[in-house]
Design a protein around this motif. Structure first.
Motif, PDB file in Angstrom:
ATOM      1  N   LYS A 125       0.836  -1.207   0.000  1.00 39.39           N
ATOM      2  CA  LYS A 125       0.000   0.000   0.000  1.00 39.39           C
ATOM      3  C   LYS A 125       0.870   1.255   0.000  1.00 39.39           C
ATOM      4  O   LYS A 125       0.816   2.106   0.886  1.00 39.39           O
TER       5      LYS A 125
ATOM      6  N   LYS B  94       0.064   5.004   0.832  1.00 37.09           N
ATOM      7  CA  LYS B  94       0.008   5.420   2.231  1.00 37.09           C
ATOM      8  C   LYS B  94       1.318   5.155   2.967  1.00 37.09           C
ATOM      9  O   LYS B  94       1.718   5.929   3.845  1.00 37.09           O
ATOM     10  N   PHE B  95       1.984   4.046   2.598  1.00 38.30           N
ATOM     11  CA  PHE B  95       3.224   3.655   3.277  1.00 38.30           C
ATOM     12  C   PHE B  95       4.317   3.438   2.224  1.00 38.30           C
ATOM     13  O   PHE B  95       4.597   2.293   1.845  1.00 38.30           O
TER      14      PHE B  95
ATOM     15  N   ALA C 228       9.798   1.509   4.007  1.00 44.47           N
ATOM     16  CA  ALA C 228      10.060   0.834   5.277  1.00 44.47           C
ATOM     17  C   ALA C 228      11.417   1.324   5.758  1.00 44.47           C
ATOM     18  O   ALA C 228      12.334   1.520   4.945  1.00 44.47           O
TER      19      ALA C 228
ATOM     20  N   ASN D 111      10.231  -0.069  10.988  1.00 45.38           N
ATOM     21  CA  ASN D 111       8.961   0.622  10.778  1.00 45.38           C
ATOM     22  C   ASN D 111       8.459   0.243   9.393  1.00 45.38           C
ATOM     23  O   ASN D 111       9.076   0.582   8.384  1.00 45.38           O
ATOM     24  N   PHE D 112       7.343  -0.488   9.365  1.00 45.35           N
ATOM     25  CA  PHE D 112       6.810  -1.023   8.107  1.00 45.35           C
ATOM     26  C   PHE D 112       5.298  -1.034   8.187  1.00 45.35           C
ATOM     27  O   PHE D 112       4.721  -1.523   9.160  1.00 45.35           O
ATOM     28  N   HIS D 113       4.663  -0.467   7.178  1.00 44.46           N
ATOM     29  CA  HIS D 113       3.207  -0.491   7.076  1.00 44.46           C
ATOM     30  C   HIS D 113       2.531   0.124   8.308  1.00 44.46           C
ATOM     31  O   HIS D 113       1.493  -0.345   8.787  1.00 44.46           O
ATOM     32  N   GLY D 114       3.157   1.180   8.827  1.00 45.11           N
ATOM     33  CA  GLY D 114       2.574   1.891   9.960  1.00 45.11           C
ATOM     34  C   GLY D 114       2.807   1.255  11.313  1.00 45.11           C
ATOM     35  O   GLY D 114       2.313   1.749  12.327  1.00 45.11           O
ATOM     36  N   GLN D 115       3.553   0.146  11.345  1.00 37.34           N
ATOM     37  CA  GLN D 115       3.842  -0.551  12.600  1.00 37.34           C
ATOM     38  C   GLN D 115       5.344  -0.519  12.861  1.00 37.34           C
ATOM     39  O   GLN D 115       6.144  -0.614  11.931  1.00 37.34           O
ATOM     40  N   THR D 116       5.716  -0.401  14.130  1.00 32.71           N
ATOM     41  CA  THR D 116       7.130  -0.435  14.499  1.00 32.71           C
ATOM     42  C   THR D 116       7.370  -1.596  15.450  1.00 32.71           C
ATOM     43  O   THR D 116       6.693  -1.719  16.474  1.00 32.71           O
TER      44      THR D 116
END
Length: 196
Positions: free
Chosen positions: A89, A92-93, A96, A124-129
């Motif tokens: 996506k 939005k992202f 990474a 940090n990938f796809h909004g997650q860390t």
């Protein structure tokens, strides 16, 4: 986790034995690669990589790598597009990022010296860390450049980064019975001394 240890290389003498203090390093994209393996239909494995990487290592030891997710290369254009749009996506992202403290490597800056060490890194990938444990092999070259490589594959679990839905979409579009949600990732990075 592998314990830290240094392996002295063949040559630490002559003009190349001086340390490279007060220096920063920049990632050489042409001589660096981040690769991952996808497994479909339970047993078919394929290797992919990213074509666009940026990063730097500061003299204090702070390391940062940025991966342009839209540069994924699977050797199948439609799959590249689907992976970028549905899995990563990228609208939005787009990237990474991986960051780590490599100060222990900076301290041994002498040509011909290697360091194998277990490191904690933040991905940090796809909004997650998430914090990852990575075994890295750092080598200092005679010209002061460095290579940083994964000594063992890093396993990325889709559920940790909320990309399971994207994998399901890819599976349906490709008409596959399965796509693995745990992906091994490897990397070899070349860092060149920045000109002062």
């Amino acid at each position: 986790m592998i314990k830290s240890f240094a392996i002295i290389g063949l040559s630490l003498t002559s003009l190349f034995s001086a340390s490279f203090a007060h220096a920063d390093w920049q990632l050489d994209n042409e001589h660096s690669k981040v690769s991952f393996v996808s497994i479909k239909s339970n047993s078919i494995a394929e290797a992919h990589h990213f074509k666009a990487l940026t990063g730097e290592l500061l003299e204090q030891g702070q390391f940062k790598l940025e991966i342009d997710l839209n540069s994924v290369e699977t050797l199948i254009p439609i799959r590249n597009e689907r992976m970028s749009q549905l899995l990563f996506k990228v609208a939005k992202f787009p990237a990474a990022t991986l960051s780590a403290d490599l100060s222990s490597a900076v301290k041994i800056l002498k040509p011909g010296l290697h360091l194998l060490e277990g490191k904690k890194a933040e991905l940090n990938f796809h909004g997650q860390t998430k914090t990852l444990n990575i075994d890295v092999l750092v080598t200092v070259l005679e010209n002061g450049d460095m290579t940083v490589s994964s000594f063992t594959p890093v396993i990325i679990n889709a559920a940790d980064f909320s990309v399971t839905e994207g994998i399901t979409q890819l599976q349906k579009l490709a008409g596959l019975p399965s796509i693995a949600t745990a992906v091994p990732v490897t990397f070899t990075l070349t860092l060149t001394l920045k000109k002062q």
